[in-house]
Each structure stands twice: as structure tokens, then as C-alpha cells.
Design a protein around this motif. Sequence first.
Motif, PDB file in Angstrom:
ATOM      1  N   GLU A 107     -24.357  26.996  14.861  1.00  0.00           N
ATOM      2  CA  GLU A 107     -24.691  26.693  13.471  1.00  0.00           C
ATOM      3  C   GLU A 107     -23.991  25.450  12.932  1.00  0.00           C
ATOM      4  O   GLU A 107     -24.258  25.017  11.827  1.00  0.00           O
ATOM      5  N   THR A 108     -23.063  24.849  13.724  1.00  0.00           N
ATOM      6  CA  THR A 108     -22.398  23.654  13.219  1.00  0.00           C
ATOM      7  C   THR A 108     -23.365  22.481  13.231  1.00  0.00           C
ATOM      8  O   THR A 108     -24.234  22.373  14.091  1.00  0.00           O
ATOM      9  N   ASN A 109     -23.175  21.601  12.261  1.00  0.00           N
ATOM     10  CA  ASN A 109     -24.094  20.462  12.150  1.00  0.00           C
ATOM     11  C   ASN A 109     -23.848  19.415  13.217  1.00  0.00           C
ATOM     12  O   ASN A 109     -24.577  18.445  13.307  1.00  0.00           O
TER      13      ASN A 109
ATOM     14  N   GLY B 193     -19.251  21.949   6.996  1.00  0.00           N
ATOM     15  CA  GLY B 193     -20.436  22.791   7.105  1.00  0.00           C
ATOM     16  C   GLY B 193     -20.113  24.129   7.724  1.00  0.00           C
ATOM     17  O   GLY B 193     -18.982  24.412   8.134  1.00  0.00           O
ATOM     18  N   LYS B 194     -21.106  24.990   7.794  1.00  0.00           N
ATOM     19  CA  LYS B 194     -20.913  26.337   8.314  1.00  0.00           C
ATOM     20  C   LYS B 194     -20.468  26.305   9.770  1.00  0.00           C
ATOM     21  O   LYS B 194     -20.946  25.514  10.569  1.00  0.00           O
ATOM     22  N   GLY B 195     -19.536  27.196  10.081  1.00  0.00           N
ATOM     23  CA  GLY B 195     -19.058  27.314  11.456  1.00  0.00           C
ATOM     24  C   GLY B 195     -17.940  26.378  11.837  1.00  0.00           C
ATOM     25  O   GLY B 195     -17.431  26.444  12.956  1.00  0.00           O
ATOM     26  N   THR B 196     -17.506  25.513  10.921  1.00  0.00           N
ATOM     27  CA  THR B 196     -16.448  24.555  11.255  1.00  0.00           C
ATOM     28  C   THR B 196     -15.078  24.978  10.760  1.00  0.00           C
ATOM     29  O   THR B 196     -14.076  24.394  11.163  1.00  0.00           O
TER      30      THR B 196
ATOM     31  N   SER C 196     -14.478  24.865   7.421  1.00  0.00           N
ATOM     32  CA  SER C 196     -14.338  24.245   6.110  1.00  0.00           C
ATOM     33  C   SER C 196     -14.311  25.304   5.020  1.00  0.00           C
ATOM     34  O   SER C 196     -15.033  26.298   5.082  1.00  0.00           O
TER      35      SER C 196
ATOM     36  N   LYS D  57     -18.099  25.504   2.595  1.00  0.00           N
ATOM     37  CA  LYS D  57     -19.102  25.667   3.645  1.00  0.00           C
ATOM     38  C   LYS D  57     -20.433  24.999   3.332  1.00  0.00           C
ATOM     39  O   LYS D  57     -21.182  24.643   4.242  1.00  0.00           O
ATOM     40  N   ASP D  58     -20.740  24.856   2.068  1.00  0.00           N
ATOM     41  CA  ASP D  58     -22.025  24.281   1.691  1.00  0.00           C
ATOM     42  C   ASP D  58     -21.947  22.792   1.393  1.00  0.00           C
ATOM     43  O   ASP D  58     -22.936  22.191   0.969  1.00  0.00           O
TER      44      ASP D  58
END
Length: 326
Positions: A90-92, A133-136, A138, A141-142
Motif C-alpha cells: 500500500e505504500t506509494n 502515506g499509508k504503510g510508511t 507517517s 497518513k493522508d
Amino acid sequence: MPFHYNYKFVLALVFTLLLSKNLIAQHTINTRTFYKHEKYLASDELQGRFPGTKGNNDAAAYIAKYFKKYGLRKFGDSYMQSFKLFVKPETNHAKSDSVTTQNVVGYIEGSDETLKNEFIVIGAHYDHLGWGGKGTGSKKKDTIAVHNGADDNASGVSALLSILKEVSKTNNRPLRSIIFIGFSGEEGGLLGSKYFVNHPPVANNAIKLMINMDMVGRLNKEKHLSMGGAGTFPDGVTLMKKLGEGSGLNPIVIAGDVGGSDHVSFYKKNISVLGFHTGGHPQYHTPEDDAHLINQEGAVLVSKYIYNALVTIANYDQPLYFIKQD
């Protein structure tokens, strides 16, 4: 504790400090050197240093450049210790299931014919969260924005390179050998340090202590420098308190509390550790962790203290061994 044991320890400590006096007295660690590294590593140019990206590779190359400049030896033909890690889908950043990244590793050989076969490791992770982003990891998250990680952990790497420069200038090399490491993959679960201890260039039992610096750039007004693991090597708590005298810092010396960063990987291999940090802050794991918030003068005090600890322990005239803590 019997009086004669205390007396022996005091003599040993005095001898060690005198042995290290020339090294300690030469301090030229300064804000200009520290902030030069900090500003580059935490720049938008490196886009958050996420493993497998150009920014992460550029940071590794930058560290290796200074390892070479300051005369560190290589294990093998490169400073790079490459390894793969499983990027969450899911990470960008993810284009496939895994990416290749690298630890940056070099060493200076000790001066004593016997003790040079013992190693002190000093390290800091250079990776961070990229664009978030999600999964990192952070905290926002958004929000997709560069997470520069100025404190986490450009500060630790800047301290590492500042300390290395100081060590390289000394005429009297420490008795024990010293390994310098820039870890990648820390934010994904201490992956670089786990890889190192499972694929060490020297036997793990030859590594007598690991010093880790993670988030050392935001010294508070009370000048608290926290450290865990001071009780994992002989007389460590006493030594670290002693080194605080005249340092301009108020060290928080903890015998145990071994957790939270790359030194954990070493502790789990029964290697003594010291883990340094200057505490959390609201910008942790957000895009706002930027270089202008670094306490440069404080970071220099921290770097000098850790340098003193490094050379004093590298010159310990008593055996170094692992002491497990709860």
C-alpha cells in the motif's frame, strides 16, 4: 560493594580517561560541519530517503564519500552492504514486492596488537519515510509530502560523520577497532541492523559494544541527553555519568531500557549497547521534521559527548563483556 573494588574501579577509570585525554582534548566538532551534513541529508533533493529510491541511494553515496575522505577501511571491495527488504504494497513507493538498499560500513583499525581484534560499532540510520502515506509510518497518513526526517535521522548521521572526522584527525588511534555504519531500512523494522548482525564482517563475539544515535538533534532547554543500555557493559553507568561532568549536558543515564532503534538488533545478539536520543517532538514522522528546527549548538554538545564516550570505551583497559538487563 567492597571498598577495594571501588578503589580499583576508580584507578581503572582514571587510567582510561588519561589514556583518552589526547583524543578528547582535540575537539573541533562544530555547528558548521554538523549542519552541512544535516542540511543535505534532510533536503527536498533526497525526497525523504525511502529505501530503494534515488534519494536513499544518494544518501548512501554521500556517507560513503565521507567514509573514504576520512580514511575508513572497507570490508571487501565496497563500503556498501546490500540487502533486500518487503515493501508493503500500500505504500506509494512500491513498484514490486521488494527493493534493494544498503548499509554503509567502514572501519578504523585499532592500535593495540591484541585489542584491535575487538570492535566498537557506532552507527545511525539514514533512511526515512519518503513521501509518506499509508504503510510508511507517517503520523499524517493522508498527506503525501516529502518527509525530510531532519531529526529522524539525518541528525544521527550528521553526528556520525562529525565524530568520524574527529577520530580521523587524531594522531593516536584508539586501542580497539571502530566500525562506522549508516543503516538503511530502520523505519521498516530495524531491517538494516538485523541484516548486519546476521551477516557481520567480523564475528559477533568480537563486537564489544554498539553505540547508536537516533534523533539527537532536538536538545531541549533542560539539555537532557537520554541513553539506554548503560548497564550492559562493565561500569557503564558510572562512566557515562562521569563523562557528563563539564559537557554542558544533563545526561539521563539508564542501565536498561534497550529499545526503539537499531541497537536492539545488537542487544538481541548479546552485544552491549548504548542508544542515544534527545527526545520526541510533535514533528516526529511528519513532513514538518525539517532542518531549520534542529538545535545546532545542542547537536554539537551531543556529538562531543558521544565522541568522548566512544574513544574512552575504545581505550577501556578492563575487559568489555555483555551484561543482560531486564
